[in-house]
Enzyme design. Sequence first.
Site, PDB file in Angstrom:
ATOM      1  N   HIS A  27     -17.037  -2.641 -13.101  1.00 55.00           N
ATOM      2  CA  HIS A  27     -16.737  -1.583 -14.068  1.00 55.00           C
ATOM      3  C   HIS A  27     -17.098  -2.025 -15.485  1.00 55.00           C
ATOM      4  O   HIS A  27     -16.290  -2.666 -16.155  1.00 55.00           O
ATOM      5  CB  HIS A  27     -15.252  -1.229 -13.991  1.00 55.00           C
ATOM      6  N   HIS A 261     -18.203   4.256 -15.728  1.00 55.02           N
ATOM      7  CA  HIS A 261     -16.904   3.713 -15.321  1.00 55.02           C
ATOM      8  C   HIS A 261     -16.988   2.637 -14.245  1.00 55.02           C
ATOM      9  O   HIS A 261     -16.571   1.506 -14.475  1.00 55.02           O
ATOM     10  CB  HIS A 261     -15.995   4.848 -14.838  1.00 55.02           C
ATOM     11  N   GLU A 410      12.204   4.663  -8.385  1.00 53.85           N
ATOM     12  CA  GLU A 410      12.090   3.579  -7.418  1.00 53.85           C
ATOM     13  C   GLU A 410      10.823   2.759  -7.633  1.00 53.85           C
ATOM     14  O   GLU A 410      10.823   1.532  -7.470  1.00 53.85           O
ATOM     15  CB  GLU A 410      12.103   4.137  -5.990  1.00 53.85           C
ATOM     16  N   HIS A 472      16.670  11.992   4.471  1.00 48.94           N
ATOM     17  CA  HIS A 472      17.227  10.736   3.975  1.00 48.94           C
ATOM     18  C   HIS A 472      17.363   9.666   5.055  1.00 48.94           C
ATOM     19  O   HIS A 472      17.910   8.601   4.779  1.00 48.94           O
ATOM     20  CB  HIS A 472      18.600  10.991   3.340  1.00 48.94           C
TER      21      HIS A 472
END
Lengths: 664, 664
Positions: A27, A261, A410, A472
């Site tokens: 890059h 890029h 998290e 969950h």
Amino acid sequence: MDTLDELCVNTLRFLAVDQVEQAKSGHPGLPLGAAPMAYVLWDRFLRHNPDNPKWFNRDRFILSAGHGSALLYALLHMTGYDLGLDELKRFRQWGSKTPGHPEHGVTPGVEATTGPLGQGFAMGVGMAVAEAHLAAVYNRPGHDVVGHHTYAIVSDGDLMEGISHEAASLAGTLGLGKLVYLYDDNHISIEGDTKIAFTEDVGTRFKGYGWQVLHVDDGNDLQAVEKAIEEARRETARPSLIIVRTHIGYGSPKQDSASAHGEPLGPDAARATKQALGWPIEPAFHVPEEARTHMAKARERGAKLEEEWNKGLEAYAAEFADDAAALKDAIAGRLPEGWESAVPVFTPADGPQATRNSSGSVLNALAPKVTMLMGGSADLAPSTKTLIKGSEGFSKEHREGRNMHFGVRELAMTAAVNGMALHGGLIPYGATFLIFSDYARPAIRLGALMGVHSIYVFTHDSIGVGEDGPTHQPISQVMSLRTIPDLLVFRPADANETAEAWRAALAAGRPVAMALTRQKLPVMDTKIYPVREGFARGAYILAEAEGGSPDIVIVATGSEVHLALGARDALSQSGVKARVVSAPCWELLLEQTPEYRAEVLPADVPKLAVEAGCTLGWGDLVGTDGGVVGLARFGASAPGKEVMAKLGFTVENVVAHAMALLKK
Amino acid sequence: MDTLDELCVNTLRFLAVDQVEQAKSGHPGLPLGAAPMAYVLWDRFLRHNPDNPKWFNRDRFILSAGHGSALLYALLHMTGYDLGLDELKRFRQWGSKTPGHPEHGVTPGVEATTGPLGQGFAMGVGMAVAEAHLAAVYNRPGHDVVGHHTYAIVSDGDLMEGISHEAASLAGTLGLGKLVYLYDDNHISIEGDTKIAFTEDVGTRFKGYGWQVLHVDDGNDLQAVEKAIEEARRETARPSLIIVRTHIGYGSPKQDSASAHGEPLGPDAARATKQALGWPIEPAFHVPEEARTHMAKARERGAKLEEEWNKGLEAYAAEFADDAAALKDAIAGRLPEGWESAVPVFTPADGPQATRNSSGSVLNALAPKVTMLMGGSADLAPSTKTLIKGSEGFSKEHREGRNMHFGVRELAMTAAVNGMALHGGLIPYGATFLIFSDYARPAIRLGALMGVHSIYVFTHDSIGVGEDGPTHQPISQVMSLRTIPDLLVFRPADANETAEAWRAALAAGRPVAMALTRQKLPVMDTKIYPVREGFARGAYILAEAEGGSPDIVIVATGSEVHLALGARDALSQSGVKARVVSAPCWELLLEQTPEYRAEVLPADVPKLAVEAGCTLGWGDLVGTDGGVVGLARFGASAPGKEVMAKLGFTVENVVAHAMALLKK
């Protein structure tokens, strides 16, 4: 630009370009645009010692946009780190110190492994937390033995990733004034102009987080960059974001285009770029002597800085001998002598108890002795039982606090924990429900790749969660954590295995994930069950078959170990002799000798696995002719015991599976 | 508050409280605080038809803070959905329609499964994208056959999660004016006051994203809420966030405290709350007749709305018969007749080609015919090959564009894709590198749990990635995706298996993940290899052993299938007869009969697995006595072919493993 500065900036630029050209991969765009800001930071501000990349009180620098690695390697090379031109010439090649993205532990001076975007941003926040905490704990009036900045270069990709929001919001809340981030604002991402996907006003957003926001309109204006960094350093109550307008692929024919890029410029464009910026086309990897001499002064400066610090530490030690000893231990990551005596032993009378509660007890038994322990939860501390009692929450007002309130974040939590571990001086932990380990997973993986000493505590580890339901209830999480290389995954069966899990986690020196129950479990008697010796081997014979020659081996983990023990009793009523193997850690088992493994899980005896998680993977231990009491579906919302029973986690069902297996 | 309104609001509050009390589990705090805003939205604005929850042009409502499920169930009950009081009384019980967190497909009127925070926020963005796109494609002057709002109630937890940043920034960029979110700003999270972890200025942050930000200072002020929603609806160029100051556990002794969040009030506090708000203590689940009558008017209104829409659709069909037919197909999720003829067949002469390229070809072959296909990439489209050629990027200016530019936001992308699928009318896909499936994982899991028809395209699927190095080389991702229930994971071996993967993905009606290579692979001749029939069975005999009676079975996936074929040839030189099994989809294999599985992978023949991923899990197919050519480590940065070779993915090494296995 001053001629010498320009020379140095262009040296960095073309060392990067030439690395990419040589590798035919990489890059070039970021280095061409961001070299000036990197140069100013490293030349005018960064306090580091290239001859000792591990000097504790150095400023930390993270290239969060890790794809710009060639720039970082150029900086390390030029400032005198042990990274020769030969290594730059082996950019992205097998066994080099210059891998495609910066890897901590591979290249001296690389503070963090980056590339997966946004994580460098969040690791820097963890480093700044560690600095602020250790400074509060160890510094004394007139003795600032801990005190440094944490810098990063971040890209639009970093700022698009959600983790940058989580970490920035946390850093703002905590008022981490020694955090200074430079945003390489080049308006280009891989799919084109950032306006197609990213029109947000980054400055306003960061003001919303409580950051100081500064602007540099021209990334080639070294003075403007310098002034902005100075201003950022003057602000001590808020983190600072310096938005630096740059041009990707600066000076190249591909400037300001996405094609700059992620691919080499190619020989023609590389040549054109050198021409445009007045750089000799040959030789590649050209380093003007003046540039080398100037940038290598970082070694001198660094040696002096470290020497001064060492002297300061001596003076500190003279006055505060105990603190100095503790700090030195912390820096070395040495656990205090006799720490293991703090690991509690539980008796059946202490039970039944949830292993999350056992974990809380163990943590709190260890915390007074092991002051390196610092961590917290993603807004679930009352449930994960990870509060250190008697300590404050880490905050603007209480830098000495050991309890982190990470918020419902998290991923940033886990990356910040990794950053704290990378910083050193701490053994950090982060906690949430096991189901949300999915949110944290990219950082768990990076922690494993870096081999940092992070502890990831996951509670509510199965369908035993109950009423909260399938959203969950982790099904695949334990097994899928096991698929991550170099991560120890513990699923302890009771309070004593949980104590062993913490013992192992503290001693591990590498990342550990723990899966703990919400629901209560009996406590096994360590006088009867060889928990201590067994745990360390990953899997062990918990209860041998009567007579020592099993008809069947039942291997289980966590809460299901108790089902296995119950099934063993029930089977013996039918004259079936069952051995129960507790397997709290697959990775430690794999580290044992083949003989040990064959002894515990003999090839010629039918084997039945019991784990309240996905069945996938257990074939590795029980074979295609073995059986698994597991799950091939999501859970359900109902009281935990009922869910367990309905989905087959009963002694009766384990017995039925065992009998069916024996009939095959 | 108007008496009738107050009665309705309190009915919602106490139906929620009583559900939680009855279950002795759940979250009363949000319903008590947020009932007024929910009531205003549902009573004054929401265009839906309780008698037909699937009416296509309904407004979408998402409770992103899914832990407040009891409030949603109360709303659904009161407005006349097929959700009786008996179901509310079975809140969080086995087999009820009122699970702990809202589950799409379980409860009529639940638009999305929520609970894992932030995902509802992002799914709503996906729904708004779908609405805007379908409106642009199908509406004609005077015929607005598609046109609705998407509403959500979001919490501080949603806004702390990184996904909320990703989705909000994307929504701002896209100018989704029909997105209206109400933020239940109650200042409390599980660990206490939000100020310990969340001091950001949410309004400023969202202004930075380009949202309209409105404030309601008192969440009990129904008129203020109404006014704000009106204002939000008037704004058509920007999404709107209405920040509503509320009080968690309003009216209860636990008001404004964390203990109101996630546990029942308990009988005493529940009684005190009823007293405080002037509610009869007995009976539980009390519904005043006036409230029932008033709120049930939603049915009438809904029936009328749908009827009007049906009439509009008829008028539209009269004028635009083809469009109407296409729209009806899209609504029904029906693929156009003969679509399968568009699936290309590749020949060896088309190769070698990377399966990511094959995928791009297949997608572009299908796209003109299957106009329901819409999707994009997380800023990697040039690499993931997921652009639909000839179509615009979906943007403010080009709502008809089918190419989504999701930005570097894997998690929001995946949740938005799920939202698009939930909306209906589209078969959406989202693409990134396989390594970043970790970032997307929470939404992949939720997609699987909901069973939505989302397609997750993951390229750069192994260490074959090469120079980018271990940060970018997936090791555990394929296997860990396989651990997710109800998700089909495809790892095709060549262009033709990739074509079959897309065929299966379109027909699946459930979520699919594809792992595709960066590197080129030979194209297998469909005249020789039974790819078409085989793929559909998950694993199949690709090349039978000479004579049909194998000495060894080599089972492989993806790029390693070609190694297996090479090894088969090499082994035959040594007189070893090897069968090669291609196993592109474990889940489809598990759906076959045991007889088929035993035929493909016979028990009494040694089996060797070859996959450039973790070894863990292959024991399920090859047993403890089988072999695995896999990885128990992270990858490395070097050219892809070299990494493959160094880490054992060569014909020679496969042969060596096979020979070693045969000697055992």
